[in-house]
Design a protein around this motif. Structure first.
Motif: not given
Length: 117
Positions: A104-117
């Motif tokens: 869940k934490r790793e997914w959060q990191k990936v999701w945010f990085r993708n959304k706000y790149k």
């Protein structure tokens, strides 16, 4: 807005749907390496296999390398509060729940990085 999936299967399914599954695998491998607990997932690993192997790795860490396990949770930035709420009487169940928190934490990191790149 980020809404955390309710379980591992939902999380992995969402990662695949958003074409971020490979990024999730990469991020997980990266953080395990940072914690000196290298985990050798091939990039071709299936979601089911990822779930199983991560669960086994966490179980072994809790069982035999507890200090390293705590360090891993710290490096990944898993919520200490959520871990403390868990019932540790059954290590298999605990390892499964912690594996979900890690994903869940790793997914959060990936999701945010993708959304706000």
């Amino acid at each position: 807005m980020f809404i955390a999936p309710l379980n591992t299967d939902a999380l992995l399914s969402e990662a695949e749907k958003e074409f971020l599954y490979l990024k999730l695998v990469e991020q997980t491998k990266k953080d395990f390496n940072l914690a000196n607990e290298g985990i050798d997932f091939p990039m071709s690993i299936s979601p089911d296999e990822l779930k199983i192997q991560l669960h086994e790795k966490i179980y072994r860490l809790i069982q035999y390398k507890f200090a390293e396990y705590l360090n891993l949770l710290y490096i990944i930035d898993v919520s200490e509060e959520e871990v403390k709420k868990m019932d540790g009487s059954d290590l298999v169940v605990l390892a499964e729940q912690v594996s979900f928190l890690i994903l869940k934490r790793e997914w959060q990191k990936v999701w945010f990085r993708n959304k706000y790149k």
